[in-house]
Scaffold this active site. Structure first.
Site, mmCIF file in Angstrom:
data_model
loop_
_atom_site.group_PDB
_atom_site.id
_atom_site.type_symbol
_atom_site.label_atom_id
_atom_site.label_comp_id
_atom_site.label_asym_id
_atom_site.label_seq_id
_atom_site.Cartn_x
_atom_site.Cartn_y
_atom_site.Cartn_z
ATOM 1 N N HIS A 116 0.815 -1.224 0.000
ATOM 2 C CA HIS A 116 0.000 0.000 0.000
ATOM 3 C C HIS A 116 0.849 1.274 0.000
ATOM 4 O O HIS A 116 0.330 2.351 -0.250
ATOM 5 C CB HIS A 116 -0.934 0.005 1.217
ATOM 6 C CG HIS A 116 -2.040 -1.004 1.113
ATOM 7 N ND1 HIS A 116 -3.339 -0.659 0.827
ATOM 8 C CD2 HIS A 116 -2.041 -2.352 1.219
ATOM 9 C CE1 HIS A 116 -4.097 -1.754 0.786
ATOM 10 N NE2 HIS A 116 -3.328 -2.790 1.019
ATOM 11 N N ASP B 55 3.479 9.576 -0.840
ATOM 12 C CA ASP B 55 2.289 8.806 -0.474
ATOM 13 C C ASP B 55 2.098 7.680 -1.487
ATOM 14 O O ASP B 55 2.302 7.894 -2.687
ATOM 15 C CB ASP B 55 1.057 9.730 -0.535
ATOM 16 C CG ASP B 55 0.073 9.456 0.590
ATOM 17 O OD1 ASP B 55 -0.014 8.297 1.025
ATOM 18 O OD2 ASP B 55 -0.607 10.401 1.024
HETATM 19 P P1 ADQ Z 1 -2.996 6.336 4.717
HETATM 20 O O1 ADQ Z 1 -1.584 6.780 4.899
HETATM 21 O O2 ADQ Z 1 -3.778 6.183 5.951
HETATM 22 O O3 ADQ Z 1 -3.100 4.992 3.864
HETATM 23 P P2 ADQ Z 1 -4.915 7.734 2.878
HETATM 24 O O4 ADQ Z 1 -4.934 6.930 1.637
HETATM 25 O O5 ADQ Z 1 -4.992 9.208 2.601
HETATM 26 O O6 ADQ Z 1 -3.620 7.510 3.749
HETATM 27 O O7 ADQ Z 1 -6.125 7.334 3.803
HETATM 28 C C1 ADQ Z 1 -6.449 8.090 4.965
HETATM 29 C C2 ADQ Z 1 -7.866 7.724 5.398
HETATM 30 O O8 ADQ Z 1 -8.131 8.320 6.669
HETATM 31 C C3 ADQ Z 1 -8.920 8.239 4.424
HETATM 32 O O9 ADQ Z 1 -9.814 7.196 4.104
HETATM 33 C C4 ADQ Z 1 -9.618 9.372 5.191
HETATM 34 O O10 ADQ Z 1 -10.997 9.455 4.935
HETATM 35 C C5 ADQ Z 1 -9.390 9.002 6.641
HETATM 36 N N1 ADQ Z 1 -9.299 10.238 7.462
HETATM 37 C C6 ADQ Z 1 -8.355 11.191 7.376
HETATM 38 N N2 ADQ Z 1 -8.593 12.186 8.258
HETATM 39 C C7 ADQ Z 1 -9.732 11.860 8.919
HETATM 40 C C8 ADQ Z 1 -10.483 12.476 9.998
HETATM 41 N N3 ADQ Z 1 -10.121 13.607 10.601
HETATM 42 N N4 ADQ Z 1 -11.585 11.818 10.425
HETATM 43 C C9 ADQ Z 1 -11.952 10.634 9.866
HETATM 44 N N5 ADQ Z 1 -11.275 10.013 8.878
HETATM 45 C C10 ADQ Z 1 -10.175 10.600 8.411
HETATM 46 C C11 ADQ Z 1 -2.153 4.061 3.262
HETATM 47 C C12 ADQ Z 1 -1.134 4.684 2.304
HETATM 48 C C13 ADQ Z 1 -1.868 5.481 1.227
HETATM 49 C C14 ADQ Z 1 -2.841 4.566 0.489
HETATM 50 C C15 ADQ Z 1 -3.728 3.815 1.474
HETATM 51 C C16 ADQ Z 1 -4.555 2.735 0.770
HETATM 52 O O11 ADQ Z 1 -0.228 5.515 3.015
HETATM 53 O O12 ADQ Z 1 -0.943 6.041 0.293
HETATM 54 O O13 ADQ Z 1 -3.665 5.373 -0.359
HETATM 55 O O14 ADQ Z 1 -2.959 3.151 2.474
HETATM 56 O O15 ADQ Z 1 -3.739 1.878 0.036
#
Ligand code: ADQ
Length: 489
Positions: A169, A381
């Site tokens: 991921h 990312d």
């Molecule tokens: P993450 O590093 O966690 O995932 P991301 O893909 O942006 O990064 O996902 C973050 C999640 O957290 C999103 O679904 C978002 O809705 C949720 N979120 C963020 N802030 C929030 C808040 N204040 N309240 C509630 N929910 C919140 C890792 C990798 C990424 C990759 C994913 C999936 O680092 O690059 O996209 O896995 O493979």
């Protein structure tokens, strides 16, 4: 268990549930997230399994609540128990103080502690033992993420034949960074124990291939696109790129609901109908939050016409609080927010609204829907789902997505209308935001429409389907339902 049909066994560091202790009783609630949504139908009522750590330390008695949860979910969840030392060494240590920073190009933050490595191997063996216990020869084992890169290797060492796929991921770094890892050749070799290794982007896959060429020149590499094959010591693995996505319709439908429309209006009214700029991240140093705040500061300096015309809302979910660096980052962000607000606030206006907490899904979607501009500017990312969630929720199709060129999503979304920026170039980011304020709304509509179309077509169900199709020529619907349940049920 039913006969010899092929079942899907998903293995990830964490089980897709939230565990809490309420008055001495363990309570299990479903976890959120697109991956669970997309995989649950495949697992449900088809005898599928999900194996992972519950999040608790030690041997907690969660057998009954998990069995009850499994009955309701329609697939079985099997816990891997980790001791406090294993959580410290394997999870906080090797996974989050070695692999996470290194693979995101933050080599100076790595702690290459050899005890972490041994703990990582021990924990991977523990996961493999649970896989052996609950799976059978005909199953397909789909392993997720950097915590479990050695799982297929452990299975092979135990003499247990299984078809295994792996999906990373997070990004895979280029050789000049990866080669710093003391255990570099072992990691590359163990990834090749999987039949299929999936990366987020073509760039991650070519970084892996470059590392492979440097470390294991005896490996033979052939093919292109999603047909790249690597043969080493008579074993062949395939390497593919599968950009992960979101449940587009779930976000779009929620954003169109009356409840979210009301919340959106309430947020806009509370911010006095000013333009809303939005950042949404886990609080992590890879997400570029301090640099984003600096870009807002630059914007306020350089473009005084924008003062009092916008509110920048930064939502941050607490994350990895046990690791000291995450606490230091939290303090740094609080200081920066205070500084910029102190510098520019006027009676009735503060430029930055900072919320440090996890929000209910409806509130998050209402913020997405309300935002005129999303600032998705990670320093690195794997993909970044926030960028896609914002577009899916922007049902008015008037929003602007400003996206870091170092997010995996950039390649896919740039050609469909995202504005790419270098997050380190704070003046450049300020200029792009300023330009978005002065661009004709018809342009924004055209771009957001294209962005939404592209994400709708390549959603999370498409992603699961492409991986499984590539893994063993199966589609989601090919997993025989045991009780005649439809795929999207
Ligand atoms: P993450 O590093 O966690 O995932 P991301 O893909 O942006 O990064 O996902 C973050 C999640 O957290 C999103 O679904 C978002 O809705 C949720 N979120 C963020 N802030 C929030 C808040 N204040 N309240 C509630 N929910 C919140 C890792 C990798 C990424 C990759 C994913 C999936 O680092 O690059 O996209 O896995 O493979």
């Amino acid at each position: 268990m039913e006969g010899g049909s092929k079942r899907l066994v998903v293995v990830s560091n964490r089980l897709p549930v939230a565990l809490s202790n309420e008055g001495g009783r363990w309570v299990i609630k479903p976890g959120g997230g697109g991956l669970v949504t997309a995989l649950a139908p495949v697992l449900k009522n088809r005898g599928g399994l999900w194996i992972g750590w519950s999040g608790a330390k030690g041997e907690v008695d969660i057998v009954d609540p998990l069995a009850e949860f499994s009955r309701e979910a329609g697939y079985s969840l099997h816990p891997v128990y980790l001791t406090e030392e294993e959580v410290a060494g394997y999870y906080h240590g090797f996974s989050n103080e070695v692999i996470w920073p290194l693979f995101h190009d933050f080599q100076s933050r790595c702690n290459f502690n050899p005890t972490y490595w041994r703990s990582y191997l021990d924990a991977n063996l523990k996961f493999a033992e649970v896989v052996v216990r609950f799976s059978r020869d005909s199953d397909y084992i789909w392993v997720h993420d950097y915590h479990l890169m050695h799982l297929a290797f452990m299975l092979r060492n135990m003499g247990v034949p299984r078809s295994c796929g792996f999906f990373l991921h997070i990004p895979f770094p280029p050789p000049d960074i990866f080669l710093k890892l003391p255990w570099r050749a072992k990691i590359v070799r163990s990834l090749l124990e999987y039949d299929l290794v999936g990366f987020q982007t073509g760039r991650d896959r070519s970084n892996f291939i470059s590392c492979l060429r440097a470390l294991l020149p005896e490996a033979s590499i052939s093919g292109r696109g999603n047909e790249v094959r690597v043969t080493l010591l008579g074993r062949t693995s395939r390497l593919g790129a599968f950009p992960i996505s979101i449940d587009f319709n779930a976000f779009a439908n929620m954003a169109s609901s009356g409840e979210v429309a009301q919340k959106t209006k309430d947020f806009r009214d509370a911010l006095r109908q000013r333009k809303i700029l939005l950042g949404v991240d886990r609080l992590d140093y890879t997400k570029g939050i301090p640099q984003r705040i600096e870009a807002i500061r630059q914007m306020l300096f350089k473009f005084p016409d924008l003062r009092e015309r916008f509110s920048f809302v930064q939502l941050a979910v607490p994350s990895r609080e046990e690791i000291p660096e995450y606490n230091a980052l939290k303090i740094e962000i609080e200081r920066l927010v205070g500084e910029v607000n102190g510098q520019f606030a006027q009676p009735g206006w503060v430029p930055i609204q900072y919320l440090y907490r996890s929000l209910p899904r409806e509130d998050l979607v209402a913020y997405y829907r309300a935002a005129d501009i999303a600032l998705v500017t990670p320093l690195r990312d794997g993909m970044n789902l926030v960028a896609k969630e914002y577009c899916a929720s922007n049902v008015s199709e008037t929003g602007v997505l400003i996206l870091s060129e170092f997010a995996g999503a950039a390649g896919q979304l740039q050609k469909n209308g995202a504005k790419l920026v270098n997050p380190h170039d704070v003046e450049g980011v300020a200029k792009v935001i300023h330009k978005a304020f002065h661009t004709d709304i018809a342009d924004h509509r055209r771009n957001m429409h294209r962005l939404r179309d592209s994400i709708r077509k390549a959603d999370i169900f498409w992603w699961v389907d492409s991986f499984l199709q590539n893994a063993f020529s199966r589609h989601l619907n090919d997993f025989p339902p045991l009780e005649g349940v439809n795929f999207h049920s």
